[in-house]
Design an enzyme around this catalytic site. Structure first.
Site, PDB file in Angstrom:
ATOM      1  N   LYS A  53     -23.223-121.936 -86.454  1.00  0.00           N
ATOM      2  CA  LYS A  53     -23.981-123.030 -87.079  1.00  0.00           C
ATOM      3  C   LYS A  53     -23.490-123.259 -88.508  1.00  0.00           C
ATOM      4  O   LYS A  53     -23.307-124.396 -88.941  1.00  0.00           O
ATOM      5  CB  LYS A  53     -25.484-122.695 -87.052  1.00  0.00           C
ATOM      6  CG  LYS A  53     -26.045-122.745 -85.638  1.00  0.00           C
ATOM      7  CD  LYS A  53     -27.403-122.085 -85.483  1.00  0.00           C
ATOM      8  CE  LYS A  53     -27.776-122.029 -83.990  1.00  0.00           C
ATOM      9  NZ  LYS A  53     -29.018-121.307 -83.707  1.00  0.00           N
ATOM     10  N   GLN A  97     -33.640-118.097 -86.900  1.00  0.00           N
ATOM     11  CA  GLN A  97     -32.891-117.708 -85.697  1.00  0.00           C
ATOM     12  C   GLN A  97     -33.736-116.805 -84.795  1.00  0.00           C
ATOM     13  O   GLN A  97     -34.295-115.804 -85.241  1.00  0.00           O
ATOM     14  CB  GLN A  97     -31.591-116.997 -86.114  1.00  0.00           C
ATOM     15  CG  GLN A  97     -30.710-116.596 -84.961  1.00  0.00           C
ATOM     16  CD  GLN A  97     -30.179-117.787 -84.151  1.00  0.00           C
ATOM     17  OE1 GLN A  97     -29.774-118.805 -84.721  1.00  0.00           O
ATOM     18  NE2 GLN A  97     -30.194-117.674 -82.841  1.00  0.00           N
ATOM     19  N   ASP A 120     -34.978-127.388 -85.412  1.00  0.00           N
ATOM     20  CA  ASP A 120     -34.928-126.848 -84.044  1.00  0.00           C
ATOM     21  C   ASP A 120     -35.824-127.661 -83.104  1.00  0.00           C
ATOM     22  O   ASP A 120     -35.708-127.559 -81.889  1.00  0.00           O
ATOM     23  CB  ASP A 120     -35.428-125.386 -84.044  1.00  0.00           C
ATOM     24  CG  ASP A 120     -34.284-124.384 -83.902  1.00  0.00           C
ATOM     25  OD1 ASP A 120     -33.211-124.786 -83.422  1.00  0.00           O
ATOM     26  OD2 ASP A 120     -34.489-123.217 -84.265  1.00  0.00           O
TER      27      ASP A 120
END
Ligand code: NDP
Length: 292
Positions: A53, A97, A120
């Site tokens: 990422k 994460q 997200d």
């Protein structure tokens, strides 16, 4: 029949190409798109995902901040970091994460992220908008990446029978909503661990999206000839023939390529699309600030 490859890597590159101009426009307006990634603990796979990422941000000229906290951090320490990032007006996206260490309530922590910075797309406000059929907000990256890849390949979903294997909050459920949403217009069935005769249900489908985390469980006799098959699964399986002792496997068995019309590979399918959609959500969040 040998399936055509649903090439997520190529599609992700085209998504990134389109983002360049949007990022330049943000910069010209004095806003530098900025993503903050929080990782807690030492899970090696999570560190690999975070690095991918961060690298995508570097490729695109999106600023990224990587916050790494020790495994034994407390939930309230993570909470404080999220609050600080929420209050920081110089950043637009926050990603925590997964998985978090088992002593933390992951859902409660991701619920703390400001919905406008929830790149997200897991915040109840963003998932709630999706349930309402409002597709202009932060959509979860993996399912929206699948939709973009199908569109990119020119696959028409309207009126087709779609089966989604899996009903998780982050993949299966939002995937089913997106496939059945107005505009996509598929007729959707969800298969989960309590479904009777999953194989027979799946074998009726024109489109199959497999997101169950069961290596190569979907075999050729689960698939209708000429179906479109998207493999979301990422599983590590032992493989003594490899130097590292393991390989990556999807949820779909490679023999399905002999039956399907389209099949996404693992790796190189949904994985790169997930990252591309994360980048797009970050740019969208920055554009929102420009528009204010
Ligand atoms: P979860 O474990 O949260 O959910 C798995 C789902 O599959 C559950 O709904 C479960 O049913 C269902 N399931 C499990 N076993 C069976 C079975 N034998 N038959 C039918 N249904 C079954 O997984 P995620 O949704 O988080 O992830 C799924 C896969 O996708 C994993 O391999 C993961 O690594 C991968 N993934 C890949 C991403 C990418 O970027 N490519 C991103 C995110 C995930 P029930 O609800 O009844 O328990």
């Amino acid at each position: 029949m040998v399936a055509q490859r649903l090439d997520g890597k190529a599609c992700a590159a085209s998504v990134e190409d389109e983002l360049h101009d949007r990022i330049s426009a943000c910069r010209s307006a004095g806003v530098e798109p900025h993503l903050s990634v929080v990782i807690v603990g030492d899970d090696p796979a999570s560190h690999v995902y975070v690095n991918s990422k961060v690298k995508a941000c570097e490729r695109l000229g999106i600023k990224s901040t990587h916050i790494s906290l020790p495994e034994d951090s407390t939930e309230s320490e993570v909470r404080e970091v999220i609050q600080r990032l929420n209050d920081d007006t110089s950043l637009h996206g926050i990603l925590v994460q997964s998985p978090l260490p088992s002593h933390m309530d992951e859902e409660a922590l991701t619920d703390l992220i400001h919905p406008g910075k929830d790149v997200d797309g897991f915040h109840p406000e963003n998932l709630g908008r999706l349930v309402q059929g409002r597709l202009d907000g932060m959509l979860p990256c993996t399912p929206s990446g699948v939709m973009r890849m199908l569109q990119w390949a020119g696959i028409d979903l309207s009126g087709k029978q779609a089966v989604v294997l899996g009903r998780s909050r982050i993949v299966g459920n939002p995937q089913a909503l997106l496939l059945g949403a107005k505009g996509a217009d598929a007729t959707v069935t969800i298969v989960h661990s309590r479904t009777n005769n999953a194989q027979a249900v799946c074998a009726q489908a024109d489109i199959v999206v497999a997101a169950i985390g069961r290596p190569e469980m979907v075999r050729a006799d689960w698939i209708k000839s000429g179906a479109v098959v998207v493999d979301v699964g990422i599983n590590r399986v032992d493989d003594d023939s490899r130097e590292r002792g393991w390989r990556l496997a999807g949820d779909v068995h490679p023999e399905v390529a002999q039956k399907a019309a389209w099949l996404s590979p693992v790796p190189g399918g949904v994985g790169p699309m997930t990252i591309a959609m994360l980048m797009e959500n970050t740019v969208r969040a920055a554009e929102h600030v420009v528009a204010q």
